[in-house]
Design an enzyme around this catalytic site. Structure first.
Site, short mmCIF file in Angstrom:
data_model
loop_
_atom_site.label_atom_id
_atom_site.label_comp_id
_atom_site.label_asym_id
_atom_site.label_seq_id
_atom_site.Cartn_x
_atom_site.Cartn_y
_atom_site.Cartn_z
N GLY A 183 34.55 56.59 76.36
CA GLY A 183 35.25 55.62 76.15
C GLY A 183 35.01 54.79 77.66
O GLY A 183 33.51 55.07 79.04
N LEU A 205 30.19 56.65 82.59
CA LEU A 205 29.54 55.24 83.14
C LEU A 205 29.17 55.35 83.89
O LEU A 205 28.57 54.37 84.63
CB LEU A 205 30.02 54.67 81.91
CG LEU A 205 30.22 54.89 80.15
CD1 LEU A 205 30.58 53.65 79.35
CD2 LEU A 205 28.96 55.28 79.89
N HIS A 233 40.06 61.82 81.02
CA HIS A 233 39.16 61.47 81.59
C HIS A 233 39.43 59.94 82.18
O HIS A 233 39.13 59.35 84.06
CB HIS A 233 37.75 61.14 81.08
CG HIS A 233 36.13 60.56 82.18
ND1 HIS A 233 35.60 61.15 82.74
CD2 HIS A 233 36.04 59.65 82.18
CE1 HIS A 233 34.62 60.90 83.68
NE2 HIS A 233 35.01 59.30 83.11
N GLU A 234 39.90 58.61 81.19
CA GLU A 234 39.94 57.57 81.20
C GLU A 234 41.35 57.59 81.63
O GLU A 234 41.19 56.28 83.51
CB GLU A 234 40.05 56.44 80.22
CG GLU A 234 38.31 56.85 79.35
CD GLU A 234 37.25 56.77 79.94
OE1 GLU A 234 37.72 55.63 81.36
OE2 GLU A 234 36.39 57.06 79.46
N HIS A 257 40.72 57.64 85.60
CA HIS A 257 39.99 55.94 86.31
C HIS A 257 41.69 55.79 87.06
O HIS A 257 41.22 54.35 87.58
CB HIS A 257 39.13 55.79 84.85
CG HIS A 257 37.39 56.09 85.60
ND1 HIS A 257 36.57 55.61 86.40
CD2 HIS A 257 37.15 56.64 83.90
CE1 HIS A 257 35.79 56.65 86.11
NE2 HIS A 257 35.74 57.01 84.87
#
Length: 185
Positions: free
Chosen positions: A46, A90, A131-132, A135
């Site tokens: 992702g 990432l 998780h995304e 962000h």
């Protein structure tokens, strides 16, 4: 293919809550394409818009062969069950740490055309969605670690070869220097 530099931990955009998307237009569709291309090139599960320097509430995922995206997500845990598992990011390249997440989630939001969607997931998909979404709120997964594990992780990250860099490109090419515009006056 529109692979975009991925911002690295330490970049302020990763700590800034993203703004809701209000225009479901060609620009948004291009952003989803850029996120998808960058995620695939980097081998990620992702990626969220702030990770490529865009402060909007959009992310993509690629889990178990399924590619998807969500705009302006609202995520709700389903049940109380949690799971601790290795997680990477990432924006923290090359590192994985055990992180506790809800095992099941339901997420609602919109697709890039403004159509409402609902996604339900468990295990890896639930982890990616949480998780995304973090962000989009300016939260990195290392913030979710317990105090001792977080301190240990931050100590390890001090020695990361990417410390001091602002971004990286999945193909390994150098990231172009930011353009500084100077007024002629």
């Amino acid at each position: 293919m529109s692979v975009t530099p991925i911002r690295i931990m330490g970049d302020p955009v990763l700590r800034t809550p993203a703004a809701p998307v209000v225009d479901f237009d060609a620009e948004l569709r291009q952003l989803v394409a850029d996120l998808t291309d960058t995620m695939h090139a980097a081998g990620g599960a992702g990626i969220a818009a702030p990770q490529i320097g865009v402060g909007l509430r959009v992310f993509t995922w690629y889990v178990d062969g399924e590619v998807g995206h969500l705009v302006n997500p609202d995520v709700t845990p389903v049940g109380e069950e949690t799971e601790e598992d290795a997680e990477g990011c990432l924006s923290i390249p090359g590192f994985r740490f055990d992180c506790r997440r809800h095992l099941y989630v339901a997420a609602t939001g919109w697709d890039m055309h403004g159509e409402p969607i609902r996604v339900e997931g468990s295990h890896k998909l639930a982890r990616a969605i949480q998780h995304e979404t973090d962000h989009l709120d300016g939260v990195l997964f290392v913030d979710r670690l317990d105090a001792e594990a977080r301190a240990a992780a931050l100590d390890v990250l001090q020695g990361a070869e990417w410390q001091g860099a602002q971004a990286w490109l999945p193909d390994g090419s150098p990231v172009p220097a930011p353009v500084v515009k100077v007024s002629p006056h």
